[in-house]
Write a protein that holds these residues in place. Sequence first.
Motif, PDB file in Angstrom:
ATOM      1  N   ALA A   1       0.906  -1.119  -0.038  1.00  0.00           N
ATOM      2  CA  ALA A   1      -0.098  -0.227   0.087  1.00  0.00           C
ATOM      3  C   ALA A   1       0.813   1.211  -0.034  1.00  0.00           C
ATOM      4  CB  ALA A   1      -0.922  -0.141   1.251  1.00  0.00           C
ATOM      5  N   ALA A   2       0.363   2.272  -0.828  1.00  0.00           N
ATOM      6  CA  ALA A   2       1.111   3.387  -0.867  1.00  0.00           C
ATOM      7  C   ALA A   2       0.138   4.790  -0.753  1.00  0.00           C
ATOM      8  CB  ALA A   2       2.030   3.862  -2.346  1.00  0.00           C
ATOM      9  N   ALA A   3       0.415   5.711   0.086  1.00  0.00           N
ATOM     10  CA  ALA A   3      -0.425   6.716   0.368  1.00  0.00           C
ATOM     11  C   ALA A   3       0.256   7.872   0.707  1.00  0.00           C
ATOM     12  CB  ALA A   3      -1.484   6.126   1.210  1.00  0.00           C
ATOM     13  N   LYS A   4      -0.732   9.148   0.757  1.00  0.00           N
ATOM     14  CA  LYS A   4       0.182  10.311   1.126  1.00  0.00           C
ATOM     15  C   LYS A   4       0.324  10.075   2.550  1.00  0.00           C
ATOM     16  CE  LYS A   4      -1.484  13.552  -2.474  1.00  0.00           C
ATOM     17  NZ  LYS A   4      -2.271  14.530  -2.499  1.00  0.00           N
ATOM     18  N   THR A   5       1.294  10.806   3.192  1.00  0.00           N
ATOM     19  CA  THR A   5       1.542  10.961   4.652  1.00  0.00           C
ATOM     20  C   THR A   5       0.140  11.866   5.147  1.00  0.00           C
ATOM     21  OG1 THR A   5       2.766  12.100   6.325  1.00  0.00           O
ATOM     22  CG2 THR A   5       2.797  12.986   4.390  1.00  0.00           C
TER      23      THR A   5
ATOM     24  N   TYR B  20       4.277 -13.438  -5.776  1.00  0.00           N
ATOM     25  CA  TYR B  20       4.060 -12.129  -6.464  1.00  0.00           C
ATOM     26  C   TYR B  20       2.300 -12.436  -7.040  1.00  0.00           C
ATOM     27  CZ  TYR B  20       8.524 -10.240  -7.046  1.00  0.00           C
ATOM     28  OH  TYR B  20       9.574  -9.847  -6.489  1.00  0.00           O
ATOM     29  N   PRO B  21       1.839 -13.315  -7.325  1.00  0.00           N
ATOM     30  CA  PRO B  21       0.222 -13.570  -7.872  1.00  0.00           C
ATOM     31  C   PRO B  21      -0.678 -12.945  -6.768  1.00  0.00           C
ATOM     32  CG  PRO B  21       1.655 -15.356  -8.640  1.00  0.00           C
ATOM     33  CD  PRO B  21       2.512 -14.670  -7.513  1.00  0.00           C
ATOM     34  N   ASN B  22      -0.272 -13.328  -5.360  1.00  0.00           N
ATOM     35  CA  ASN B  22      -1.170 -13.114  -4.265  1.00  0.00           C
ATOM     36  C   ASN B  22      -0.971 -11.582  -3.778  1.00  0.00           C
ATOM     37  OD1 ASN B  22      -2.833 -13.849  -2.288  1.00  0.00           O
ATOM     38  ND2 ASN B  22      -1.415 -14.211  -0.809  1.00  0.00           N
ATOM     39  N   VAL B  23      -0.456 -10.754  -4.396  1.00  0.00           N
ATOM     40  CA  VAL B  23      -0.037  -9.405  -3.763  1.00  0.00           C
ATOM     41  C   VAL B  23      -1.150  -8.400  -4.452  1.00  0.00           C
ATOM     42  CG1 VAL B  23       1.746  -7.632  -3.467  1.00  0.00           C
ATOM     43  CG2 VAL B  23       2.431  -9.820  -3.336  1.00  0.00           C
ATOM     44  N   ALA B  24      -1.772  -7.507  -3.667  1.00  0.00           N
ATOM     45  CA  ALA B  24      -2.679  -6.450  -3.936  1.00  0.00           C
ATOM     46  C   ALA B  24      -1.829  -5.146  -3.828  1.00  0.00           C
ATOM     47  CB  ALA B  24      -3.708  -6.565  -3.272  1.00  0.00           C
ATOM     48  N   TYR B  25      -1.335  -4.484  -5.085  1.00  0.00           N
ATOM     49  CA  TYR B  25      -0.869  -3.378  -5.185  1.00  0.00           C
ATOM     50  C   TYR B  25      -1.831  -2.236  -5.135  1.00  0.00           C
ATOM     51  CZ  TYR B  25       3.412  -5.613  -6.457  1.00  0.00           C
ATOM     52  OH  TYR B  25       4.355  -6.496  -6.346  1.00  0.00           O
ATOM     53  N   LEU B  26      -1.752  -1.323  -3.896  1.00  0.00           N
ATOM     54  CA  LEU B  26      -2.803  -0.526  -3.635  1.00  0.00           C
ATOM     55  C   LEU B  26      -2.143   0.917  -3.706  1.00  0.00           C
ATOM     56  CD1 LEU B  26      -4.913  -2.236  -0.868  1.00  0.00           C
ATOM     57  CD2 LEU B  26      -5.291  -2.157  -3.435  1.00  0.00           C
ATOM     58  N   ASN B  27      -2.778   1.780  -4.183  1.00  0.00           N
ATOM     59  CA  ASN B  27      -2.369   3.247  -4.161  1.00  0.00           C
ATOM     60  C   ASN B  27      -3.585   4.340  -4.027  1.00  0.00           C
ATOM     61  OD1 ASN B  27      -1.084   5.623  -4.720  1.00  0.00           O
ATOM     62  ND2 ASN B  27       0.186   4.877  -6.491  1.00  0.00           N
TER      63      ASN B  27
END
Length: 421
Positions: A20-24, A182-189
């Motif tokens: 998960a990537a998100a703003k501070t 890798y197939p089990n990873v959810a990339y969230l932004n």
Amino acid sequence: MTDIQAAVLPKAIKGVDIVAAAKTGSGKTLAFLIPAIELTNRVLDIKGTCTIIISPTRELAMQTYNVLQQLVVLNKNITCALLIGGESKKKQAMDLAKGAKIIVATPGRLLDHMRSKEFVFANLKCLVLDEADKILQYGFEEDLKQIMNLLPDNHIIVVTFGLNTIYIIADIDYILQWSVDYPNVAYLNSSSGGSTPPVLRVPRSRHSRCSFREFVATRSLDIVLGKMNQMERTKTMQDFYSAKTGTLFCTDVAARGLDIPAVDWIVQFDPPGDTSEYIHRVGRTARGIGGIGNAVLLLRHEEKGFLKYLQEAKIYVELYKMWDDYENHQPMLENIIENNNHFKELAIEAYESYIRAFEVRKLKDVFNLMALDLDVLAKSYGLKEKPEVDIRIGFKKKHRARKRIAALLENNTNAPKSIKL
């Protein structure tokens, strides 16, 4: 519920590995704490620790731990422990022996305890790497690799990054190769977007900090930096959290993840190493949705090239040139330094420290030691003549080893050299 929480919570609770990537200030902490508590609550009957949360700094670990305690206060079956350097290792071992279900830790101290018999983690169900890019940047990659190798395979992993991390993809790949498929990873932004103490961001060096502190000793000022012992750091942060007015004068140890209520101003006395660091520094103000804050970045003439990197990152700042509008205080400053041996020693130490800080800078086209006007730099510390400094340009183990390794990997620097300035 914020965007990042809405994206992470359903998947993490179902047991999906998350990046998960998100703003501070967008609510990442609750986004991983709530699933961690829920997953732990389902397996309370197993022996040992169920969840481990790893933070890059002691301060961030302590803040996460405090939030965690508030969330589990009514659940007497979930016990928690904080494993950080500077605190009693014996007491921490006792907490682990009692079977703490959720652990919040920094990498080094966690690895120390993983080598002991008191710490049972064979049934781990959830691992959280908070601010994972900083964990790597601070030189903990070897510790993290050993930690991942010691952990069991049947656990989910939640990795959080700042939204504007420059090398986020490379960092993700580097971490995930040790643990998950890798197939089990959810990339969230996610791109979600008072009268209180300002925060001063200052040089990475403690000598510059000491020199400045002597001059502002009469002000309401708190100091935080990496060289302080944990008791001092904890007390200082607690005092600042509860203060109505005041200033926190700190190194980058407090630049990321900390949620200090209603900070009005961030003043960056020394520029950050890159745009990602800039974002996280200024992210200590205007916290949460609708938050308002101000930030000032002070640049020397030689450092103006940093503005180009801010523009490339779509960070737009207003440029002010107003120093010439003020009275010239240089003679007064030089007179104070010249007639006070203590201040003079501090000024020389700060000057030397400022120069050596360029060793670990990433953007060498901006932070170039050879481009510095050393006479002008010396005068800025109140010194009439520049001191002779023996600079070691390289990566000696005895001096800031972790940052040197990080910079070496970043810049692919050649063999160490020695010059005198």
